[in-house]
Design a protein around this motif. Structure first.
Motif, PDB file in Angstrom:
ATOM      1  N   ALA A  14       0.846  -1.189   0.000  1.00  0.00           N
ATOM      2  CA  ALA A  14       0.000   0.000   0.000  1.00  0.00           C
ATOM      3  C   ALA A  14       0.882   1.239   0.000  1.00  0.00           C
ATOM      4  CB  ALA A  14      -0.900  -0.015   1.225  1.00  0.00           C
ATOM      5  N   THR A  15       0.482   2.245  -0.764  1.00  0.00           N
ATOM      6  CA  THR A  15       1.222   3.497  -0.819  1.00  0.00           C
ATOM      7  C   THR A  15       0.260   4.669  -0.654  1.00  0.00           C
ATOM      8  OG1 THR A  15       1.051   3.697  -3.232  1.00  0.00           O
ATOM      9  CG2 THR A  15       2.996   2.554  -2.361  1.00  0.00           C
ATOM     10  N   ILE A  16       0.825   5.808  -0.291  1.00  0.00           N
ATOM     11  CA  ILE A  16       0.056   7.032  -0.126  1.00  0.00           C
ATOM     12  C   ILE A  16       0.948   8.201  -0.491  1.00  0.00           C
ATOM     13  CG2 ILE A  16       0.664   7.234   2.322  1.00  0.00           C
ATOM     14  CD1 ILE A  16      -2.170   8.404   2.791  1.00  0.00           C
ATOM     15  N   ASP A  17       0.365   9.233  -1.076  1.00  0.00           N
ATOM     16  CA  ASP A  17       1.121  10.436  -1.404  1.00  0.00           C
ATOM     17  C   ASP A  17       1.448  11.205  -0.125  1.00  0.00           C
ATOM     18  OD1 ASP A  17       2.051  12.312  -3.639  1.00  0.00           O
ATOM     19  OD2 ASP A  17       0.865  13.634  -2.338  1.00  0.00           O
ATOM     20  N   GLN A  20      -1.105  13.570   1.583  1.00  0.00           N
ATOM     21  CA  GLN A  20      -2.406  13.076   2.039  1.00  0.00           C
ATOM     22  C   GLN A  20      -2.483  13.088   3.562  1.00  0.00           C
ATOM     23  OE1 GLN A  20      -5.253  11.867   0.240  1.00  0.00           O
ATOM     24  NE2 GLN A  20      -4.187  13.119  -1.275  1.00  0.00           N
ATOM     25  N   VAL A  24      -6.323   9.212   5.970  1.00  0.00           N
ATOM     26  CA  VAL A  24      -6.361   8.352   4.776  1.00  0.00           C
ATOM     27  C   VAL A  24      -5.417   7.173   4.959  1.00  0.00           C
ATOM     28  CG1 VAL A  24      -5.875   8.240   2.300  1.00  0.00           C
ATOM     29  CG2 VAL A  24      -7.096  10.217   3.245  1.00  0.00           C
ATOM     30  N   ALA A  25      -4.236   7.426   5.510  1.00  0.00           N
ATOM     31  CA  ALA A  25      -3.286   6.336   5.776  1.00  0.00           C
ATOM     32  C   ALA A  25      -3.904   5.323   6.735  1.00  0.00           C
ATOM     33  CB  ALA A  25      -1.983   6.887   6.350  1.00  0.00           C
ATOM     34  N   ARG A  27      -7.076   4.682   7.183  1.00  0.00           N
ATOM     35  CA  ARG A  27      -8.124   3.917   6.470  1.00  0.00           C
ATOM     36  C   ARG A  27      -7.505   2.867   5.550  1.00  0.00           C
ATOM     37  NH1 ARG A  27     -10.748   8.855   6.748  1.00  0.00           N
ATOM     38  NH2 ARG A  27     -10.183   9.555   4.660  1.00  0.00           N
ATOM     39  N   ILE A  28      -6.392   3.210   4.916  1.00  0.00           N
ATOM     40  CA  ILE A  28      -5.693   2.234   4.070  1.00  0.00           C
ATOM     41  C   ILE A  28      -5.215   1.064   4.927  1.00  0.00           C
ATOM     42  CG2 ILE A  28      -3.616   1.815   2.681  1.00  0.00           C
ATOM     43  CD1 ILE A  28      -3.942   4.735   1.632  1.00  0.00           C
ATOM     44  N   VAL A  37       2.181   1.853   5.703  1.00  0.00           N
ATOM     45  CA  VAL A  37       1.913   2.306   4.341  1.00  0.00           C
ATOM     46  C   VAL A  37       3.156   3.056   3.867  1.00  0.00           C
ATOM     47  CG1 VAL A  37       0.438   3.735   2.877  1.00  0.00           C
ATOM     48  CG2 VAL A  37      -0.566   2.504   4.803  1.00  0.00           C
ATOM     49  N   ILE A  39       5.102   5.818   1.821  1.00  0.00           N
ATOM     50  CA  ILE A  39       4.822   7.192   1.389  1.00  0.00           C
ATOM     51  C   ILE A  39       5.607   7.483   0.114  1.00  0.00           C
ATOM     52  CG2 ILE A  39       4.995   9.629   2.015  1.00  0.00           C
ATOM     53  CD1 ILE A  39       4.875   8.718   4.954  1.00  0.00           C
ATOM     54  N   VAL A  69       0.551  13.074   6.060  1.00  0.00           N
ATOM     55  CA  VAL A  69       1.186  11.815   6.458  1.00  0.00           C
ATOM     56  C   VAL A  69       2.702  11.954   6.538  1.00  0.00           C
ATOM     57  CG1 VAL A  69       1.347  10.780   4.152  1.00  0.00           C
ATOM     58  CG2 VAL A  69       1.006   9.325   6.132  1.00  0.00           C
TER      59      VAL A  69
END
Length: 138
Positions: A14-17, A20, A24-25, A27-28, A37, A39, A69
């Motif tokens: 899983a990745t996140i910008d 964000q 959101v992290a 919830r992921i 997660v 980044i 994040v």
């Protein structure tokens, strides 16, 4: 017995910008049943955020769920490649006192390796291996 990180890692992490919010992290993490997660910043890996990072650096500091994040992660990111030996990754995790390490190839996250992954490979009868193999809490 496996010899490289590619043999034990979880692929397609899983990745996140970076911009964000931590909500959101979280919830992921919940939907993916993971504690971390990766980044990214413009598609390039720039950090890793864990559930503990959110608890300690955001919640405990009374920061809100809209906090970016990138504000929750450590600055000293260490990564390995898929061809890294298990012995090397164990030594890196020990020396850096980390539980998870992103697996990167061509500046892209291709996996994540955890102490649980290593325990299942190296000592499948251990309590850590049993816990790591168990279904996550919901």
């Amino acid at each position: 017995m496996s010899k490289t990180v590619a043999d034990v890692m979880t692929a397609n992490p899983a990745t996140i910008d970076a911009g964000q919010p931590v909500s959101v992290a979280a919830r992921i993490m919940s939907s993916e049943d993971t504690g971390a997660v990766i980044i990214t910043n413009d598609g390039v890996i720039s950090g890793i955020v864990t559930d503990r990072d959110i608890a300690v650096r955001i919640v405990a500091e009374d920061k809100g769920p809209d906090t970016p994040v990138q504000d929750a992660c450590s600055d000293d990111l260490v990564t390995v490649g898929p061809d890294t030996s298990l012995e090397q990754v164990v030594q890196l995790m020990r020396s850096r006192a980390v539980r998870r390490m992103p697996v990167v190839e061509n500046n892209k996250a291709v996996g994540i390796v955890s102490i649980g992954d290593l325990a299942m490979e190296r000592d499948p009868d251990s309590a850590l291996a049993d816990i790591s193999a168990a279904e996550g809490n919901q």
